[in-house]
Design an enzyme around this catalytic site. Structure first.
Site, PDB file in Angstrom:
ATOM      1  N   GLY A   1      32.803  22.187 -36.405  1.00  0.00           N
ATOM      2  CA  GLY A   1      31.868  21.005 -36.456  1.00  0.00           C
ATOM      3  C   GLY A   1      31.114  21.142 -35.498  1.00  0.00           C
ATOM      4  O   GLY A   1      31.403  22.761 -34.672  1.00  0.00           O
ATOM      5  N   CYS A   2      30.592  20.574 -34.436  1.00  0.00           N
ATOM      6  CA  CYS A   2      29.955  21.045 -32.893  1.00  0.00           C
ATOM      7  C   CYS A   2      30.792  21.817 -32.004  1.00  0.00           C
ATOM      8  O   CYS A   2      32.650  20.796 -31.531  1.00  0.00           O
ATOM      9  CB  CYS A   2      29.793  19.730 -32.573  1.00  0.00           C
ATOM     10  SG  CYS A   2      29.178  19.198 -31.145  1.00  0.00           S
ATOM     11  N   PHE A   3      31.016  22.651 -31.652  1.00  0.00           N
ATOM     12  CA  PHE A   3      32.256  23.741 -30.677  1.00  0.00           C
ATOM     13  C   PHE A   3      32.147  23.023 -28.834  1.00  0.00           C
ATOM     14  O   PHE A   3      33.352  23.399 -28.724  1.00  0.00           O
ATOM     15  CB  PHE A   3      31.242  24.936 -30.637  1.00  0.00           C
ATOM     16  CG  PHE A   3      29.596  25.383 -30.405  1.00  0.00           C
ATOM     17  CD1 PHE A   3      28.848  24.065 -29.514  1.00  0.00           C
ATOM     18  CD2 PHE A   3      29.472  26.372 -30.883  1.00  0.00           C
ATOM     19  CE1 PHE A   3      27.766  24.851 -29.312  1.00  0.00           C
ATOM     20  CE2 PHE A   3      27.621  26.642 -30.201  1.00  0.00           C
ATOM     21  CZ  PHE A   3      27.300  26.175 -29.358  1.00  0.00           C
ATOM     22  N   TRP A   4      31.492  21.799 -28.801  1.00  0.00           N
ATOM     23  CA  TRP A   4      31.508  21.468 -27.438  1.00  0.00           C
ATOM     24  C   TRP A   4      33.031  20.946 -27.528  1.00  0.00           C
ATOM     25  O   TRP A   4      33.565  20.766 -27.160  1.00  0.00           O
ATOM     26  CB  TRP A   4      30.176  20.866 -27.505  1.00  0.00           C
ATOM     27  CG  TRP A   4      29.281  21.434 -26.228  1.00  0.00           C
ATOM     28  CD1 TRP A   4      29.152  21.977 -26.045  1.00  0.00           C
ATOM     29  CD2 TRP A   4      27.777  21.043 -27.012  1.00  0.00           C
ATOM     30  NE1 TRP A   4      27.990  22.868 -26.367  1.00  0.00           N
ATOM     31  CE2 TRP A   4      27.344  22.050 -25.971  1.00  0.00           C
ATOM     32  CE3 TRP A   4      27.509  19.501 -27.261  1.00  0.00           C
ATOM     33  CZ2 TRP A   4      26.029  21.913 -26.166  1.00  0.00           C
ATOM     34  CZ3 TRP A   4      26.200  19.434 -27.624  1.00  0.00           C
ATOM     35  CH2 TRP A   4      25.578  20.498 -26.833  1.00  0.00           C
TER      36      TRP A   4
ATOM     37  N   GLU B   1      29.429  27.443 -35.643  1.00  0.00           N
ATOM     38  CA  GLU B   1      29.698  26.832 -34.257  1.00  0.00           C
ATOM     39  C   GLU B   1      30.923  27.118 -34.149  1.00  0.00           C
ATOM     40  O   GLU B   1      31.464  27.080 -34.982  1.00  0.00           O
ATOM     41  CB  GLU B   1      29.428  25.230 -33.633  1.00  0.00           C
ATOM     42  CG  GLU B   1      28.101  25.499 -33.271  1.00  0.00           C
ATOM     43  CD  GLU B   1      27.033  24.652 -33.417  1.00  0.00           C
ATOM     44  OE1 GLU B   1      27.874  23.558 -32.288  1.00  0.00           O
ATOM     45  OE2 GLU B   1      26.166  23.676 -33.133  1.00  0.00           O
TER      46      GLU B   1
END
Length: 148
Positions: free
Chosen positions: A10-13, A54
């Site tokens: 999902g979102c890489f952060w 991502e």
């Protein structure tokens, strides 16, 4: 010995933060893989037109942490049964994927998927949709500096 793995959750952060906190992880960075456009920008990836995911690049010391331990973290940090979505993040860039850098990593990733799927099935949960591919021939494009 330094080794590398590539993971899309999902979102890489958030994923990057979980990986970098593991003892034995040397470094992490975020970027894009699996798409059809060279050197994509964040905006292009978010448009869904490049087919990139991502990705978190994880460089680790295999004498201090095993690839299997990193895989264990991967499976529990996101929902691998959710197709192209993690929470409110929707689109192919948020898919679940693993890009492996060695034949041994590929075997470990495939075996771990079978183990986790067996547990999900036992609990009447959905099928894992995680893509697992060799990284050979697939470029890792590091994301813009403001994402690092």
């Amino acid at each position: 010995m330094s080794q590398t793995g590539y993971f899309a959750t999902g979102c890489f952060w958030g994923a990057e933060r979980r990986f970098w906190q593991l003892d034995g992880v040397i470094s992490t960075s975020v970027g894009y893989m699996g798409g059809n456009k060279p050197n994509p920008t964040y905006e292009e990836v978010c448009s869904g037109k490049t087919n990139h995911a991502e990705i978190v690049e994880v460089i680790f010391d295999s004498n201090r942490i095993s690839y299997e331990r990193i895989l264990a973290e991967f499976w529990v940090m996101h929902d691998p049964t959710s197709l192209n979505q993690q929470g409110g993040d929707i689109g192919t860039q948020y898919r679940s994927a693993i890009y492996t850098t060695t034949p041994e990593h590929l075997e470990s990733a495939l075996n771990s998927k079978i183990i986790y799927q067996a547990e999900l099935t036992k609990n009447n949960l959905p099928q894992i949709v995680t893509e697992i591919h060799p990284a050979k021939g697939v470029t890792y494009w590091i994301a813009e500096e403001y994402h690092q």
